[in-house]
Design a protein around this motif. Structure first.
Motif, short mmCIF file in Angstrom:
data_model
loop_
_atom_site.label_atom_id
_atom_site.label_comp_id
_atom_site.label_asym_id
_atom_site.label_seq_id
_atom_site.Cartn_x
_atom_site.Cartn_y
_atom_site.Cartn_z
N MET A 242 -3.88 3.47 -3.18
CA MET A 242 -3.14 3.91 -2.15
C MET A 242 -1.95 4.87 -3.19
O MET A 242 -1.18 5.60 -2.14
CB MET A 242 -2.17 2.74 -1.74
CG MET A 242 -2.87 1.85 -0.58
SD MET A 242 -3.55 3.14 0.76
CE MET A 242 -2.20 3.57 1.66
N ALA B 84 -2.89 8.42 -1.52
CA ALA B 84 -2.80 8.50 -0.17
C ALA B 84 -1.76 9.45 0.25
O ALA B 84 -0.76 9.39 -0.41
CB ALA B 84 -2.90 7.31 0.52
N LEU C 157 -8.90 -0.95 3.23
CA LEU C 157 -7.88 -1.42 2.35
C LEU C 157 -7.71 -2.87 2.27
O LEU C 157 -7.39 -3.30 1.21
CB LEU C 157 -6.58 -0.79 3.03
CG LEU C 157 -6.64 0.84 2.90
CD1 LEU C 157 -5.31 1.50 3.75
CD2 LEU C 157 -6.80 1.32 1.54
N GLU D 51 0.29 10.45 3.95
CA GLU D 51 0.13 10.21 5.47
C GLU D 51 0.10 11.48 6.28
O GLU D 51 0.88 12.58 5.96
CB GLU D 51 1.48 9.50 5.50
CG GLU D 51 1.61 8.12 5.15
CD GLU D 51 2.73 7.15 5.54
OE1 GLU D 51 3.29 7.44 6.76
OE2 GLU D 51 3.50 6.40 4.95
N ARG E 200 -4.43 4.40 10.38
CA ARG E 200 -3.38 3.48 10.47
C ARG E 200 -3.05 2.94 11.96
O ARG E 200 -2.71 1.87 12.37
CB ARG E 200 -2.13 4.15 9.85
CG ARG E 200 -2.11 4.28 8.53
CD ARG E 200 -0.83 5.04 8.13
NE ARG E 200 0.40 4.07 8.45
CZ ARG E 200 1.53 4.75 8.61
NH1 ARG E 200 1.97 6.22 8.69
NH2 ARG E 200 2.34 3.79 9.03
N TYR F 35 -4.03 7.32 6.81
CA TYR F 35 -3.78 7.69 5.21
C TYR F 35 -5.28 8.54 5.01
O TYR F 35 -6.18 8.41 5.19
CB TYR F 35 -3.84 6.55 4.34
CG TYR F 35 -2.94 5.43 4.65
CD1 TYR F 35 -1.35 5.81 4.35
CD2 TYR F 35 -3.16 4.11 5.12
CE1 TYR F 35 -0.39 4.86 4.57
CE2 TYR F 35 -2.27 3.16 5.37
CZ TYR F 35 -0.73 3.55 5.07
OH TYR F 35 0.13 2.77 5.22
N ARG G 126 -6.27 -1.78 -4.40
CA ARG G 126 -5.71 -1.26 -3.23
C ARG G 126 -4.63 -0.41 -3.58
O ARG G 126 -4.47 0.78 -2.85
CB ARG G 126 -5.28 -2.25 -1.95
CG ARG G 126 -4.74 -1.78 -0.77
CD ARG G 126 -4.66 -2.80 0.40
NE ARG G 126 -4.02 -3.94 0.01
CZ ARG G 126 -4.46 -5.29 -0.25
NH1 ARG G 126 -6.04 -5.45 0.00
NH2 ARG G 126 -3.73 -6.15 -0.53
N GLU G 127 -3.65 -0.99 -4.30
CA GLU G 127 -2.24 -0.35 -4.75
C GLU G 127 -2.57 0.67 -5.55
O GLU G 127 -2.05 2.03 -5.33
CB GLU G 127 -1.59 -1.34 -5.65
CG GLU G 127 -0.95 -2.52 -4.66
CD GLU G 127 0.16 -3.11 -5.65
OE1 GLU G 127 0.00 -3.18 -6.90
OE2 GLU G 127 0.91 -3.78 -5.10
#
Length: 151
Positions: free
Chosen positions: A20, A23, A8, A25, A48, A99, A16-17
């Protein structure tokens, strides 16, 4: 020697944004088997927190740990390469937060955004190169120990 990278942080900010947004959690309690060698690889994770052990089955009852992963590390690359089966097994050594990414969705986004796809493949390749070097070093060390060489 190659430098260990974190997926990341290696991607440019806008990529990256974008990644994400795909993703979710997840949490794995300690001693949870995340995946097994030979099973279908249809997702990957970025750790994480916590620790994950990668292992290889020697026989029906014995396994050896081949690597340990921690915060920021990529868990799983077999989703990217045919036959899309895990090469190793993975177990949560401690409680793990990660993630999780669905491989089919990520690949579809990467086909539409080829710059993201290329960046992602390059990052995964760097991770693979680093882990290969680490494994080679461990094998050389074990060979030297068994042959009685002084390191």
């Amino acid at each position: 020697m190659t430098k260990a990278i974190k997926l990341l942080t290696a991607l440019p900010h806008h990529q990256r944004e974008r990644l994400m947004t795909l993703a979710r959690e997840v949490y794995f309690p300690e001693d949870t088997r995340i995946f097994e060698s030979g099973a279908h690889a249809d997702r990957f994770w970025v750790v994480r927190s916590g620790a994950v052990s990668l292992d290889q089955r020697l026989n029906e009852v014995q396994r050896i740990t081949v690597a340990g992963l921690g915060a920021g590390d990529l868990l799983g690359w077999s989703w990217l390469f045919p036959p899309y089966e895990w090469d190793f097994g993975a177990v949560a050594f401690t409680p793990v937060r990660a993630y999780e990414f669905d491989a089919a969705t990520v690949l579809k986004v990467c086909e539409a955004d080829t710059a993201l796809g290329l960046s992602l493949v390059r990052c995964v390749a760097e991770v693979l190169a680093h882990r290969l070097e680490m494994t080679r070093g461990q094998l050389m060390e074990q060979y030297a120990i068994r042959r009685g060489f002084v390191l």
